[in-house]
Design a protein around this motif. Sequence first.
Motif, short mmCIF file in Angstrom:
data_model
loop_
_atom_site.label_atom_id
_atom_site.label_comp_id
_atom_site.label_asym_id
_atom_site.label_seq_id
_atom_site.Cartn_x
_atom_site.Cartn_y
_atom_site.Cartn_z
N ASP A 179 0.84 -1.20 0.00
CA ASP A 179 0.00 0.00 0.00
C ASP A 179 0.88 1.25 0.00
O ASP A 179 2.03 1.23 0.44
N SER A 180 0.31 2.34 -0.47
CA SER A 180 1.03 3.61 -0.49
C SER A 180 0.09 4.73 -0.10
O SER A 180 -1.13 4.57 -0.05
N PHE A 181 0.66 5.90 0.18
CA PHE A 181 -0.16 7.05 0.56
C PHE A 181 0.55 8.33 0.17
O PHE A 181 1.76 8.37 -0.05
N SER A 182 -0.21 9.38 0.10
CA SER A 182 0.32 10.74 -0.07
C SER A 182 -0.72 11.70 0.47
O SER A 182 -1.92 11.50 0.29
N PHE A 183 -0.24 12.73 1.16
CA PHE A 183 -1.17 13.68 1.74
C PHE A 183 -0.45 15.00 2.02
O PHE A 183 0.77 15.02 2.19
N PRO A 184 -1.21 16.11 2.06
CA PRO A 184 -0.60 17.38 2.45
C PRO A 184 -0.30 17.36 3.93
O PRO A 184 -1.12 16.92 4.74
N THR A 185 0.88 17.82 4.31
CA THR A 185 1.31 17.70 5.70
C THR A 185 0.67 18.73 6.63
O THR A 185 0.94 18.72 7.83
N GLU A 186 -0.16 19.61 6.09
CA GLU A 186 -0.95 20.47 6.97
C GLU A 186 -1.97 19.64 7.74
O GLU A 186 -2.44 20.04 8.80
N ILE A 187 -2.31 18.46 7.19
CA ILE A 187 -3.24 17.56 7.87
C ILE A 187 -2.55 16.98 9.10
O ILE A 187 -1.40 16.56 9.05
N ILE A 188 -3.25 16.95 10.23
CA ILE A 188 -2.73 16.29 11.42
C ILE A 188 -2.49 14.82 11.09
O ILE A 188 -3.37 14.15 10.55
N HIS A 189 -1.30 14.33 11.40
CA HIS A 189 -0.98 12.97 11.00
C HIS A 189 -0.05 12.29 12.00
O HIS A 189 0.70 12.94 12.72
N ASN A 190 -0.12 10.97 12.01
CA ASN A 190 0.74 10.16 12.86
C ASN A 190 0.68 8.74 12.34
O ASN A 190 -0.15 8.41 11.48
N ALA A 191 1.58 7.87 12.81
CA ALA A 191 1.56 6.47 12.40
C ALA A 191 1.96 5.60 13.58
O ALA A 191 2.78 6.00 14.41
N ARG A 192 1.38 4.41 13.66
CA ARG A 192 1.64 3.49 14.76
C ARG A 192 1.71 2.07 14.21
O ARG A 192 1.04 1.74 13.24
N ASN A 193 2.49 1.25 14.88
CA ASN A 193 2.51 -0.18 14.58
C ASN A 193 1.85 -0.89 15.76
O ASN A 193 2.43 -0.98 16.83
N ARG A 194 0.66 -1.41 15.54
CA ARG A 194 -0.08 -2.07 16.62
C ARG A 194 0.04 -3.59 16.55
O ARG A 194 -0.66 -4.31 17.26
N THR A 195 0.94 -4.09 15.70
CA THR A 195 1.06 -5.53 15.51
C THR A 195 2.26 -6.10 16.26
O THR A 195 3.04 -5.36 16.88
N ASP A 196 2.42 -7.43 16.17
CA ASP A 196 3.53 -8.11 16.83
C ASP A 196 4.77 -8.22 15.95
O ASP A 196 5.77 -8.82 16.35
N LYS A 197 4.72 -7.64 14.74
CA LYS A 197 5.84 -7.72 13.81
C LYS A 197 6.29 -6.32 13.41
O LYS A 197 5.50 -5.37 13.43
N PRO A 198 7.57 -6.17 13.02
CA PRO A 198 8.05 -4.87 12.57
C PRO A 198 7.33 -4.42 11.31
O PRO A 198 6.80 -5.25 10.56
N ALA A 199 7.30 -3.12 11.09
CA ALA A 199 6.75 -2.55 9.86
C ALA A 199 7.78 -1.60 9.27
O ALA A 199 8.40 -0.82 10.00
N ARG A 200 7.97 -1.69 7.97
CA ARG A 200 8.95 -0.83 7.30
C ARG A 200 8.28 -0.09 6.14
O ARG A 200 7.44 -0.66 5.45
N LEU A 201 8.68 1.14 5.95
CA LEU A 201 8.18 1.91 4.82
C LEU A 201 9.25 2.84 4.28
O LEU A 201 10.15 3.28 5.01
N ILE A 202 9.15 3.10 2.99
CA ILE A 202 9.93 4.17 2.37
C ILE A 202 9.04 5.40 2.33
O ILE A 202 7.86 5.32 1.99
N TRP A 203 9.59 6.54 2.71
CA TRP A 203 8.82 7.76 2.75
C TRP A 203 9.57 8.90 2.06
O TRP A 203 10.80 8.87 1.93
#
Length: 235
Positions: A179-203
């Motif tokens: 999956d991918s995403f893009s958004f204007p950073t004026e929007i309040i934003h955050n990210a969390r990993n709620r799983t038992d495994k690591p998560a990696r992304l290119i940003w």
Amino acid sequence: MDGNDSTLDEDALVAAENLISLGSEMRQVRKARLLTLKDVAAATGISVSHLSAIERSATSPSIEVVHKIATALDIDPDWFFARRPGSGPMERAYVVRKRNRRDLNRLYREDKTQIGLSDELLSSSIAGQILMGIAEYEPHSERPGHTIYQHAGEQHGFILEGKLELQLENEFITLQEGDSFSFPTEIIHNARNRTDKPARLIWAIAPIVIPKDVVVGAQTVRKDQTNQQGEGGSA
């Protein structure tokens, strides 16, 4: 090649060598911190003209001066001396080998345990208009007491591995591998990993803004006045 081609090649080589100079590294951080030469001069007691000469590589600073500038920029002085191996100036300036990625956590002045993720710089420098990195969120990680950071610009991401919960305003979205995403950073934003495994992304984010102060909407809060920290590259 004709004469014009030779001139362009020479100009490109000079630009590449200048990009990896000590002065250029200092200027890159200063601009990312949204500081002027006057701001750094006031914090260090070094004149604007001397700081400008350092950034233009017209003079070489002493170790004491390097440490003063690093303190004013809130960064480890080692950041200015990145490892840039390569057979030529173009490779040294513009290619990043996996083993030589720069640790963005050092630029944030927050380690993995503090912000819940490790971030590495994929871009060859922080001098351009766009910053690209690779982040890894540990299982069940998020930034504790995180003041969500807002600024004018845009952010893009691509999930390499695992799942992330992306917050945009009051909406929570589950992102999976591919999956991918893009958004204007004026929007309040955050990210969390709620799983038992690591998560990696290119940003990727633009413009390049990594301030000393936390900026939320119209408010600016000094880091030393709050434990709520929100700057950084990835969401």
